[in-house]
Design a protein around this motif. Structure first.
Motif, mmCIF file in Angstrom:
data_model
loop_
_atom_site.group_PDB
_atom_site.id
_atom_site.type_symbol
_atom_site.label_atom_id
_atom_site.label_comp_id
_atom_site.label_asym_id
_atom_site.label_seq_id
_atom_site.Cartn_x
_atom_site.Cartn_y
_atom_site.Cartn_z
ATOM 1 N N VAL A 165 0.812 -1.225 0.000
ATOM 2 C CA VAL A 165 0.000 0.000 0.000
ATOM 3 C C VAL A 165 0.845 1.276 0.000
ATOM 4 O O VAL A 165 0.612 2.169 -0.834
ATOM 5 N N PRO A 166 1.829 1.439 0.890
ATOM 6 C CA PRO A 166 2.632 2.670 0.835
ATOM 7 C C PRO A 166 3.352 2.864 -0.500
ATOM 8 O O PRO A 166 3.477 3.997 -0.985
ATOM 9 N N PHE A 167 3.813 1.772 -1.100
ATOM 10 C CA PHE A 167 4.540 1.877 -2.368
ATOM 11 C C PHE A 167 3.589 2.233 -3.516
ATOM 12 O O PHE A 167 3.978 2.949 -4.444
ATOM 13 N N LEU A 168 2.354 1.744 -3.444
ATOM 14 C CA LEU A 168 1.366 2.127 -4.460
ATOM 15 C C LEU A 168 1.033 3.615 -4.354
ATOM 16 O O LEU A 168 0.723 4.260 -5.363
ATOM 17 N N LEU A 169 1.097 4.158 -3.158
ATOM 18 C CA LEU A 169 0.841 5.591 -2.980
ATOM 19 C C LEU A 169 2.051 6.434 -3.406
ATOM 20 O O LEU A 169 1.893 7.518 -3.969
ATOM 21 N N LYS A 170 3.258 5.934 -3.146
ATOM 22 C CA LYS A 170 4.461 6.704 -3.482
ATOM 23 C C LYS A 170 4.655 6.877 -4.988
ATOM 24 O O LYS A 170 5.363 7.797 -5.423
ATOM 25 N N ARG A 171 4.028 6.009 -5.779
ATOM 26 C CA ARG A 171 4.193 6.129 -7.231
ATOM 27 C C ARG A 171 3.256 7.195 -7.814
ATOM 28 O O ARG A 171 3.384 7.568 -8.983
ATOM 29 N N LEU A 172 2.315 7.717 -6.992
ATOM 30 C CA LEU A 172 1.305 8.653 -7.486
ATOM 31 C C LEU A 172 1.820 10.083 -7.516
ATOM 32 O O LEU A 172 2.648 10.487 -6.694
ATOM 33 N N ASN A 173 1.311 10.848 -8.457
ATOM 34 C CA ASN A 173 1.558 12.281 -8.537
ATOM 35 C C ASN A 173 0.477 12.990 -7.728
ATOM 36 O O ASN A 173 -0.704 12.815 -7.988
ATOM 37 N N PHE A 174 0.877 13.778 -6.733
ATOM 38 C CA PHE A 174 -0.087 14.453 -5.865
ATOM 39 C C PHE A 174 -0.279 15.902 -6.292
ATOM 40 O O PHE A 174 0.565 16.485 -6.980
ATOM 41 N N CYS A 175 -1.401 16.462 -5.865
ATOM 42 C CA CYS A 175 -1.725 17.849 -6.198
ATOM 43 C C CYS A 175 -1.151 18.780 -5.128
ATOM 44 O O CYS A 175 -1.412 18.577 -3.939
ATOM 45 N N PRO A 176 -0.415 19.808 -5.520
ATOM 46 C CA PRO A 176 0.127 20.752 -4.522
ATOM 47 C C PRO A 176 -0.950 21.469 -3.719
ATOM 48 O O PRO A 176 -0.697 21.923 -2.609
ATOM 49 N N ASN A 177 -2.153 21.592 -4.279
ATOM 50 C CA ASN A 177 -3.219 22.300 -3.569
ATOM 51 C C ASN A 177 -4.224 21.339 -2.916
ATOM 52 O O ASN A 177 -5.321 21.741 -2.540
ATOM 53 N N LYS A 178 -3.831 20.047 -2.778
ATOM 54 C CA LYS A 178 -4.713 19.078 -2.116
ATOM 55 C C LYS A 178 -3.920 18.321 -1.049
ATOM 56 O O LYS A 178 -3.679 17.129 -1.152
ATOM 57 N N ILE A 179 -3.516 19.039 -0.013
ATOM 58 C CA ILE A 179 -2.714 18.403 1.039
ATOM 59 C C ILE A 179 -3.476 18.347 2.369
ATOM 60 O O ILE A 179 -2.912 17.970 3.385
ATOM 61 N N LEU A 180 -4.760 18.687 2.346
ATOM 62 C CA LEU A 180 -5.552 18.711 3.571
ATOM 63 C C LEU A 180 -6.247 17.366 3.773
ATOM 64 O O LEU A 180 -7.092 16.960 2.969
ATOM 65 N N LEU A 181 -5.879 16.648 4.833
ATOM 66 C CA LEU A 181 -6.507 15.365 5.150
ATOM 67 C C LEU A 181 -7.776 15.583 5.961
ATOM 68 O O LEU A 181 -7.915 16.562 6.696
ATOM 69 N N SER A 182 -8.705 14.640 5.854
ATOM 70 C CA SER A 182 -10.015 14.788 6.495
ATOM 71 C C SER A 182 -10.027 14.364 7.951
ATOM 72 O O SER A 182 -11.047 14.501 8.624
ATOM 73 N N HIS A 183 -8.915 13.789 8.447
ATOM 74 C CA HIS A 183 -8.871 13.283 9.818
ATOM 75 C C HIS A 183 -7.605 13.794 10.509
ATOM 76 O O HIS A 183 -6.817 14.545 9.921
ATOM 77 N N SER A 184 -7.416 13.364 11.739
ATOM 78 C CA SER A 184 -6.173 13.703 12.454
ATOM 79 C C SER A 184 -5.217 12.514 12.429
ATOM 80 O O SER A 184 -4.390 12.349 13.320
ATOM 81 N N PHE A 185 -5.329 11.708 11.406
ATOM 82 C CA PHE A 185 -4.428 10.579 11.176
ATOM 83 C C PHE A 185 -4.497 10.244 9.691
ATOM 84 O O PHE A 185 -5.366 10.745 8.971
ATOM 85 N N CYS A 186 -3.592 9.389 9.242
ATOM 86 C CA CYS A 186 -3.524 9.055 7.816
ATOM 87 C C CYS A 186 -4.311 7.780 7.548
ATOM 88 O O CYS A 186 -3.921 6.693 7.997
#
Length: 320
Positions: A165-186
């Motif tokens: 799972v972490p490696f599948l996420l690390k391959r993704l391109n993220f949005c600079p203006n979408k860094i706000l998570l919906s919780h207080s944990f990942c």
């Protein structure tokens, strides 16, 4: 901040950190909310550590049923510690930043302990099935060596399921203006939706993990109790039936306490995107915080040997 379309030409971006929102809409009273959360975390850690200490120090509890209960308590301690640092940092100090890699590590442990809890509950249902259907061979079937192997299998299953799972996420391109998570944990569904890329593989793998762990476990637990009920109904006297079923009550309650929030959080993340953010947050906390709090209470109230051993140990502590 530029609109997301302006980042199409950026080859690859991963945020150095995410920003955690805590409980959406209630940011102004996070200080007050921290009090019940602190109480729940304290209760979860105290209750589960007390269960572990009681089983360890009471020779009469060195039986398969209580070894599996110790596994459940260990898993609950791990699940509690996975979210405690960031949740209390947000609620107490309004510290909302979490590094990208730290976020992936927290997410891995959070979901791994959740898979372990599901597996332990399945193992406990097998324990109850053997104890009721074949009581004379109970100790011969569930030896210490077998229980140890079951514990290793539970850890290996969770680790191997969540490792990609972490490696599948690390391959993704993220949005600079979408860094706000919906919780207080990942939380995996929350993190992957911050990406500006095709997340089909992530969604499918996440669904595979849920189905192959909690999905299969819940079906096997239902099957176990169907066989248990069939065995109990075959007993001669009503008193024997009640005694047999009474040994399962604590486990049945623990199963409901864990699987109902799991089903709720899975359904909401897949089909409830239109719901207010606070609903997502509260269901996620219900899934992660409530089982570790309630499991020690359930077992200390419903299991007489645990209750008596715990009270005896506490009396000795107070007298010394």
């Amino acid at each position: 901040m530029l609109p997301s379309q302006s980042y199409v030409n950026i080859s690859f971006f991963q945020p150095p950190a995410f920003l955690m929102i805590g409980i959406p809409g209630l940011e102004a009273i996070h200080g007050w909310i921290s009090m019940p959360f602190s109480a729940m975390y304290t209760a979860a850690l105290t209750g589960n550590c007390l269960i572990l200490l009681t089983v360890r120090r009471t020779p009469s509890l060195h039986q398969p049923m209580y070894y599996f209960l110790s596994m459940l308590a260990l898993t609950d301690v791990g699940l509690t510690l996975s979210t405690l640092p960031t949740t209390l940092a947000v609620l107490w100090f309004d510290y909302r930043l979490i590094g990208f890699n730290a976020c992936l590590v927290q997410m891995f442990f959070l979901h791994s302990f959740s898979v372990m809890e599901s597996s332990v509950l399945l193992a406990m249902s097998f324990d109850r099935f053997v104890a009721i259907s074949n009581p004379l061979r109970y100790a011969a079937i569930l030896t210490n060596n077998v229980i140890f192997r079951i514990g290793l299998a539970i850890v290996a299953r969770a680790t191997l399921s969540l490792f990609p799972v972490p490696f599948l996420l690390k391959r993704l391109n993220f949005c600079p203006n979408k860094i706000l998570l919906s919780h207080s944990f990942c939380f995996h569904p929350d993190v992957m939706r911050r990406a500006c890329a095709d997340i089909t593989i992530n969604i499918l793998y996440g669904l595979y993990v849920v189905v192959s762990t909690a999905g299969i476990d819940s079906l096997l637990i239902v099957l176990s109790y169907t066989l248990i009920l069939s065995t109990v109904l075959g007993l001669a006297s009503p008193r024997e039936r009640v005694q047999a079923l009474n040994t399962c009550v604590s486990h049945i309650l623990a199963v409901f306490v864990f699987f109902i929030p799991v089903i709720g959080v899975s359904m909401i993340h897949r089909f409830g995107r239109h719901l207010p953010p606070i609903v997502h947050a509260l269901v996620a906390y219900l899934y992660l915080v409530v089982p570790p709090v309630l499991n020690p209470i359930i077992y200390s109230v419903k299991s007489k040997p645990i209750r008596e051993a715990m009270l005896k140990m506490l009396r000795r502590k107070s007298q010394s």
